[in-house]
Design an enzyme around this catalytic site. Structure first.
Site, short mmCIF file in Angstrom:
data_model
loop_
_atom_site.label_atom_id
_atom_site.label_comp_id
_atom_site.label_asym_id
_atom_site.label_seq_id
_atom_site.Cartn_x
_atom_site.Cartn_y
_atom_site.Cartn_z
N ASP A 18 0.85 -1.19 0.00
CA ASP A 18 0.00 0.00 0.00
C ASP A 18 0.89 1.24 0.00
O ASP A 18 1.68 1.45 0.93
CB ASP A 18 -0.89 -0.02 1.25
CG ASP A 18 -2.01 1.02 1.19
OD1 ASP A 18 -2.15 1.68 0.14
OD2 ASP A 18 -2.71 1.17 2.20
N ASP A 113 -3.10 2.53 -6.11
CA ASP A 113 -1.95 2.62 -5.20
C ASP A 113 -1.80 1.44 -4.25
O ASP A 113 -1.07 1.53 -3.26
CB ASP A 113 -2.04 3.91 -4.39
CG ASP A 113 -3.28 3.97 -3.50
OD1 ASP A 113 -4.20 3.16 -3.72
OD2 ASP A 113 -3.32 4.82 -2.60
N GLU A 114 -2.47 0.32 -4.52
CA GLU A 114 -2.29 -0.84 -3.65
C GLU A 114 -2.56 -2.12 -4.43
O GLU A 114 -3.31 -2.13 -5.40
CB GLU A 114 -3.20 -0.77 -2.42
CG GLU A 114 -4.68 -0.75 -2.74
CD GLU A 114 -5.55 -0.78 -1.50
OE1 GLU A 114 -5.24 -1.54 -0.57
OE2 GLU A 114 -6.56 -0.05 -1.48
#
Length: 402
Positions: A18, A113-114
């Site tokens: 993350d 973003d993860e």
């Protein structure tokens, strides 16, 4: 290098990576004058709009995503507001995903973003889970000048919990032994459970279940009476650290989905929910017509800035009835819908099988799942299909969510 013993294979190892305050961190990287300052990415405070992301310096003032920009300014008058640059964020995201893929092909992005990574097969080349996690964090830092927090665990649920425990720039390793996993989870607040939204959390707290450890000890029938059999089964399994989902297991399997792009971006929740529920019903009708049961439900939301999220939840027992699909679909929507303009909404199912039998013997721990209740739901759904087929798609109107 030591080879794996085929009679005693090493346990599955997952990472959840993350990125730390991704949008804001990219802006601070690209604009050195913003480093160390409270940066808010999103609408300016003099306009109607919300926060898309906040730097850690801004978070100290209580600013968080989806907060109205005006409120953010009130909390931190010195905050610096910058417009989002989605094209730039997407390019950095692609760079990060390529780093993941250099270690394993089993990558499941959750958002820009993860992502989850199954690194079980990569250990002979790169080392154990913590070693791979450290390498990935180092690669991200060297290639993008950004930081990421990583959780290492024997399943996806535990990896996701772990990645959030030492932010920013953290690495958390979950134990792999069942008793140690339960001990790891026990002190965590109930809100850390995957899928526990505000409504469910209130119900659990009303039962005195404020930690995962207390949920571990809760009687199934007591929990079932409060939140229903499906949710009770799922949450009890997760509370004991049981999560058998895998990455890539359903790539080649059939799926059914429907989505709608609105003519204009929509903020009104009632409109979004009404459209979404119609999509769920359409998917259910198609699922039954095809003669399949679904193991997984999926939500898709595309915001006005074209950023897109997908979320999923797994059914403890494969299903095809409207009520169960709606419950799962609305749980996903309530967890992820924000006060942001929506461009597209979608619902789908995957992991299609020809029988509704449980996919794991672990469900024998919770044999109070009522087959009569499931059968009633199936009959109602099939009756609805017959009415719609005979009298048209709009012949039935939902009085309430059953």
């Amino acid at each position: 290098m030591k080879t794996t013993d085929p009679l005693n294979p090493a346990p599955t190892t997952f990472l959840h990576v993350d990125m730390d305050a991704f949008f804001a961190s990219v802006e601070q990287r690209d604009h050195p004058e913003l480093r160390g300052k409270p940066v808010v990415v999103g609408a300016p405070p003099d306009q109607r709009g919300v926060v898309a992301a906040a730097s850690y310096e801004a978070r100290k003032y209580g600013i968080h995503s989806a907060m109205p920009s005006r409120t953010a300014l009130q909390k931190c008058p010195q905050a610096i507001f910058v417009s989002h640059n989605m094209a730039n964020y997407k390019e950095v995201s692609r760079q990060i995903m390529r780093i993941f893929e250099s270690y394993t092909p089993l990558v499941q992005p959750l958002s820009i973003d993860e992502a989850f990574l199954d690194v079980t097969g990569a250990r002979r080349l790169f080392g154990d889970g913590p070693t791979i996690a450290a390498k990935i964090r180092s690669d991200i830092r060297e290639q993008t000048q950004l930081t990421a927090s990583v959780g290492v665990a024997p399943n996806m649920f535990l990896a996701k919990i772990a990645s959030d425990m030492d932010k920013p720039d953290g690495l958390t390793v979950v134990p792999f032994e069942p008793a140690a996993i339960e001990a790891f989870l026990a002190p965590l607040p109930i809100g850390r459970m995957w899928g526990v939204g505000q409504v469910t959390q209130k119900k659990l707290l009303s039962l005195g279940l404020d930690t995962i450890g207390k949920l571990q000890q809760c009687d199934f029938n007591r929990l079932k009476s409060a939140i229903g059999a499906r949710a009770a089964t799922g949450f009890l399994r997760l509370a004991h650290g049981i999560d058998e989902r895998g990455i890539g297991a359903e790539v080649d399997e059939k799926s059914i989905s429907n989505e709608v792009t609105f003519p204009e971006d929509v903020v009104d929740r009632e409109t979004i929910e009404a459209t979404y529920k119609r999509l769920v019903d359409k998917v259910g009708a198609r699922l039954r017509k095809a003669g399949f049961f679904a193991r997984t439900a999926h939500l898709k939301i595309r915001w006005s800035d074209f950023s897109t999220i997908t979320r999923q939840t797994r059914f403890p027992i494969p299903c095809d009835d409207d009520m169960t699909l709606r419950e799962a679909g609305m749980d996903l929507l309530n967890e992820n819908l924000r006060h942001r303009p929506v461009r597209l909404i979608g619902f789908g199912v995957s992991g299609l099988v020809e029988t509704a039998e449980p996919q794991t013997l672990q469900l024998n721990l919770f044999e109070n799942l009522d087959p009569g209740h499931r059968e009633k739901r199936n009959r109602l759904s099939n009756t609805a299909d017959s009415v719609r087929e005979k009298y048209g798609e709009n012949s039935l109107k939902r009085a309430s969510d059953l």
